[in-house]
Design a protein around this motif. Structure first.
Motif, PDB file in Angstrom:
ATOM      1  N   ILE A 121      -2.510  -1.289   6.975  1.00  0.00           N
ATOM      2  CA  ILE A 121      -2.642   0.371   7.128  1.00  0.00           C
ATOM      3  C   ILE A 121      -1.777   1.017   8.180  1.00  0.00           C
ATOM      4  O   ILE A 121      -0.920   1.834   7.842  1.00  0.00           O
ATOM      5  CB  ILE A 121      -3.929   1.221   7.073  1.00  0.00           C
ATOM      6  N   ILE A 122      -1.520   0.533   9.264  1.00  0.00           N
ATOM      7  CA  ILE A 122      -0.579   1.004  10.337  1.00  0.00           C
ATOM      8  C   ILE A 122       0.910   0.988   9.964  1.00  0.00           C
ATOM      9  O   ILE A 122       1.557   1.836  10.161  1.00  0.00           O
ATOM     10  CB  ILE A 122      -0.822   0.161  11.637  1.00  0.00           C
ATOM     11  N   ARG A 123       1.208  -0.413   9.339  1.00  0.00           N
ATOM     12  CA  ARG A 123       2.367  -0.550   8.658  1.00  0.00           C
ATOM     13  C   ARG A 123       2.794   0.800   7.562  1.00  0.00           C
ATOM     14  O   ARG A 123       3.963   1.172   7.676  1.00  0.00           O
ATOM     15  CB  ARG A 123       2.576  -1.897   8.071  1.00  0.00           C
ATOM     16  N   LEU A 124       1.898   0.788   6.836  1.00  0.00           N
ATOM     17  CA  LEU A 124       2.186   1.950   5.776  1.00  0.00           C
ATOM     18  C   LEU A 124       2.062   3.285   6.369  1.00  0.00           C
ATOM     19  O   LEU A 124       3.129   3.978   5.759  1.00  0.00           O
ATOM     20  CB  LEU A 124       1.004   1.884   4.614  1.00  0.00           C
ATOM     21  N   TYR A 125       1.391   3.383   7.197  1.00  0.00           N
ATOM     22  CA  TYR A 125       1.550   4.814   7.859  1.00  0.00           C
ATOM     23  C   TYR A 125       2.692   5.141   8.547  1.00  0.00           C
ATOM     24  O   TYR A 125       3.429   6.094   8.437  1.00  0.00           O
ATOM     25  CB  TYR A 125       0.389   5.011   9.048  1.00  0.00           C
ATOM     26  N   ASN A 126       3.300   4.053   9.386  1.00  0.00           N
ATOM     27  CA  ASN A 126       4.488   4.206  10.035  1.00  0.00           C
ATOM     28  C   ASN A 126       5.717   4.284   9.149  1.00  0.00           C
ATOM     29  O   ASN A 126       6.733   5.240   9.302  1.00  0.00           O
ATOM     30  CB  ASN A 126       4.686   2.854  10.728  1.00  0.00           C
ATOM     31  N   ILE A 127       5.705   3.474   7.983  1.00  0.00           N
ATOM     32  CA  ILE A 127       6.872   3.876   7.139  1.00  0.00           C
ATOM     33  C   ILE A 127       6.772   5.288   6.439  1.00  0.00           C
ATOM     34  O   ILE A 127       7.570   5.876   5.805  1.00  0.00           O
ATOM     35  CB  ILE A 127       7.267   2.749   6.129  1.00  0.00           C
ATOM     36  N   SER A 128       5.487   5.684   6.086  1.00  0.00           N
ATOM     37  CA  SER A 128       5.229   6.980   5.466  1.00  0.00           C
ATOM     38  C   SER A 128       5.736   8.067   6.476  1.00  0.00           C
ATOM     39  O   SER A 128       6.293   9.101   5.939  1.00  0.00           O
ATOM     40  CB  SER A 128       3.781   7.271   5.111  1.00  0.00           C
ATOM     41  N   GLN A 129       5.606   7.894   7.734  1.00  0.00           N
ATOM     42  CA  GLN A 129       6.065   8.958   8.535  1.00  0.00           C
ATOM     43  C   GLN A 129       7.619   9.098   8.642  1.00  0.00           C
ATOM     44  O   GLN A 129       8.066  10.092   8.697  1.00  0.00           O
ATOM     45  CB  GLN A 129       5.639   8.772   9.897  1.00  0.00           C
ATOM     46  N   THR A 130       8.302   8.075   8.306  1.00  0.00           N
ATOM     47  CA  THR A 130       9.799   8.214   8.201  1.00  0.00           C
ATOM     48  C   THR A 130      10.294   8.525   6.948  1.00  0.00           C
ATOM     49  O   THR A 130      11.550   9.141   6.783  1.00  0.00           O
ATOM     50  CB  THR A 130      10.283   6.877   8.798  1.00  0.00           C
ATOM     51  N   GLY A 131       9.468   8.751   5.840  1.00  0.00           N
ATOM     52  CA  GLY A 131       9.791   9.145   4.553  1.00  0.00           C
ATOM     53  C   GLY A 131      10.472   7.938   3.772  1.00  0.00           C
ATOM     54  O   GLY A 131      10.894   8.147   2.686  1.00  0.00           O
ATOM     55  N   GLU A 132      10.515   6.811   4.584  1.00  0.00           N
ATOM     56  CA  GLU A 132      10.939   5.538   3.690  1.00  0.00           C
ATOM     57  C   GLU A 132      10.170   5.045   2.485  1.00  0.00           C
ATOM     58  O   GLU A 132      10.747   4.772   1.660  1.00  0.00           O
ATOM     59  CB  GLU A 132      11.026   4.418   4.726  1.00  0.00           C
ATOM     60  N   MET A 133       8.915   5.211   2.595  1.00  0.00           N
ATOM     61  CA  MET A 133       8.167   4.835   1.547  1.00  0.00           C
ATOM     62  C   MET A 133       8.023   6.332   0.321  1.00  0.00           C
ATOM     63  O   MET A 133       8.225   5.414  -0.750  1.00  0.00           O
ATOM     64  CB  MET A 133       6.546   5.097   2.105  1.00  0.00           C
ATOM     65  N   TYR A 134       8.266   7.070   0.674  1.00  0.00           N
ATOM     66  CA  TYR A 134       8.585   7.846  -0.625  1.00  0.00           C
ATOM     67  C   TYR A 134       9.679   7.669  -1.192  1.00  0.00           C
ATOM     68  O   TYR A 134       9.766   7.728  -2.482  1.00  0.00           O
ATOM     69  CB  TYR A 134       8.497   9.521  -0.182  1.00  0.00           C
ATOM     70  N   LEU A 135      10.994   7.634  -0.469  1.00  0.00           N
ATOM     71  CA  LEU A 135      12.201   7.363  -1.323  1.00  0.00           C
ATOM     72  C   LEU A 135      12.157   6.006  -1.914  1.00  0.00           C
ATOM     73  O   LEU A 135      12.607   5.764  -3.218  1.00  0.00           O
ATOM     74  CB  LEU A 135      13.355   7.228   0.019  1.00  0.00           C
ATOM     75  N   SER A 136      11.381   5.025  -1.297  1.00  0.00           N
ATOM     76  CA  SER A 136      11.418   3.741  -1.918  1.00  0.00           C
ATOM     77  C   SER A 136      10.715   3.883  -3.163  1.00  0.00           C
ATOM     78  O   SER A 136      10.863   3.301  -4.218  1.00  0.00           O
ATOM     79  CB  SER A 136      10.748   2.620  -0.895  1.00  0.00           C
TER      80      SER A 136
END
Length: 158
Positions: A132-147
């Motif tokens: 969950i912490i990993r997902l939160y961190n990559i969601s904050q950078t916008g990387e998860m949305y783009l991926s």
């Protein structure tokens, strides 16, 4: 610390142990061969590939490769539980190999630890919290949305 059973392993027990030995040695041998330069196209996380979102075990292969190169810091950076899982595979492989060599069941302190329900729940909770912490961190950078948008599932939905 270690206790050797007075009774020999049954043929079924030996068969199960051979299966466990194969299961535990596969990632260790894969790490060795990958480190030697052998590459396979099949080493892609299907969840990460289809959704663009990393799964809880994403980074394990890179963590194992870092361990093979002797870079423990990089191994922990790739996945916090990579070194723990790698060590577990080594311990299981050695333990099972010794049981097959002695043809007797060996019990030790870690056999009892693994069977404790509280420790299993704590381990699962730790893995999920880390995820969950990993997902939160990559969601904050916008990387998860783009991926996700660029993944096959994202292209299908959007």
């Amino acid at each position: 610390m270690f206790k050797l059973s007075p009774y020999p392993l049954s043929s079924h027990g030996k068969l199960v142990r051979w299966g466990l030995l194969g299961f535990s040695c596969t990632p260790l041998l894969g790490t060795y061969f990958y480190h030697q330069g052998y590459r396979g196209r099949f080493l892609v996380c299907p969840i990460g590939h289809l959704t663009g979102i990393p799964c809880p075990t994403c980074g394990m292969t890179r963590s194992f490769m870092a361990i093979a190169q002797g870079d423990l810091v990089q191994a922990v950076t790739e996945n916090l539980f990579g070194p723990v899982l790698f060590a577990s595979f080594v311990i299981v492989a050695v333990h099972i190999a010794l049981e097959l060599l002695t043809k007797r069941r060996i019990t030790s302190f870690y056999c009892h630890l693994v069977k404790q329900r509280k420790l299993q729940i704590i381990g699962l909770f730790a893995i999920l919290t880390y995820y969950i912490i990993r997902l939160y961190n990559i969601s904050q950078t916008g990387e998860m949305y783009l991926s996700f948008i660029n993944s096959p599932l994202g292209k299908l939905l959007f």
